[in-house]
Scaffold this active site. Sequence first.
Site, short mmCIF file in Angstrom:
data_model
loop_
_atom_site.label_atom_id
_atom_site.label_comp_id
_atom_site.label_asym_id
_atom_site.label_seq_id
_atom_site.Cartn_x
_atom_site.Cartn_y
_atom_site.Cartn_z
N CYS A 319 0.83 -1.21 0.00
CA CYS A 319 0.00 0.00 0.00
C CYS A 319 0.86 1.26 0.00
O CYS A 319 0.34 2.36 0.13
CB CYS A 319 -0.95 0.00 1.20
SG CYS A 319 -0.12 -0.04 2.80
N GLU A 353 -1.87 1.15 -4.63
CA GLU A 353 -1.73 -0.23 -4.17
C GLU A 353 -1.07 -1.00 -5.31
O GLU A 353 -1.48 -0.87 -6.47
CB GLU A 353 -3.11 -0.81 -3.87
CG GLU A 353 -3.09 -2.05 -3.01
CD GLU A 353 -3.35 -1.77 -1.54
OE1 GLU A 353 -3.28 -2.72 -0.75
OE2 GLU A 353 -3.60 -0.60 -1.18
#
Length: 361
Positions: A319, A353
């Site tokens: 992330c 992401e």
Amino acid sequence: MTSSYRQQLQAKIDRITTQFSEFTPPTLEVFESPEQHFRMRAEFRIWHTENDMFYAMFERNDDGKQKTVVRIDEFPIADKSINDLMPLLLAELKANSLLSQRLFEVDFLATLSGEMLVTLIYHRKLNQEWEQAAKALAEKLNIKIMGRSRGQKIVIGDDFVVEEFELLNRSFKYKQIESSFTQPNAQVCKKMLQWACDAAEGSKKHLLELYCGNGNFTLPLSLKFERVLATELAKSSVYAAQWNIEQNQIDNIQVARLSAEEFTQAYQGEREFRRLQEAYIDIQSYDFGTVFVDPPRAGIDDETLKLLQGFERIIYISCNPDTLYENLKTLTQTHRVTKFALFDQFPYTHHVESGVLLEKI
């Protein structure tokens, strides 16, 4: 695809492609998000005026110090069920002083399967009259309600929802607890799960998963391996993962309540953990070939990186591209990047992401 969505996605593609070029990855796979109604959770402040009450967010001024209140009547990035409920709920709250008095925040947690949990947060103690009013409201709107105040948590129904995904020719149920982390973009989450399973195709031996959370990736990945050991430190996430494993009738997963650092110590025989003995987990009985990691934004610590370098395959969901980049400097000393993906989990923000599959050189 609208130009505004395409533009922000292309900026992320350009950033990732440039940043990771030194690792000579294969062509970037790009997984788009719906342009609207993609967030399954939303949190709003409740703003009270003399004659009104409304959902609000704060917008920081350019200097970052001053905040401006922004009235929110609709929230297009949130799931349609949240948008549909927002005005209905607000009207009910306004009509009942037991429910509106000193209410300062409302949180929504929705699922693709149609469940809804609303958390009402107050600056006052909640009493029996509040509970009766909240029960009536939950019944009327067909939702679950949680009331929170300092030192108080009153649950009307459940403090969780159950999401359901169709994947690999079967459905997977997930308990999502109100205060625990869940992937907010369900449609992109499904694409991430499918990508991870594709990356695991043809894997032999057993799977180790670090930072497993509620078992989001663990459940579908378990179909690709004979045995899976998943680790997670947060108790609530461990309980949710165990519930999910039982509900989905999967029998080849064990969950160990360990941090990544603690697992490294246990795996290398440096320290024994009663938690493992109590859960009847024998780490040495596993023959790991693949490790799956989905670490927090800070990335992976140096000791765990050394551990990962001993595995044939590493599937890494990130992330934070910056910490992934730093971690890859170490991991590409022993592995090469053979799959590379971008998941637009958070459209219209700078957050990215990404996923990589690394295989031993």
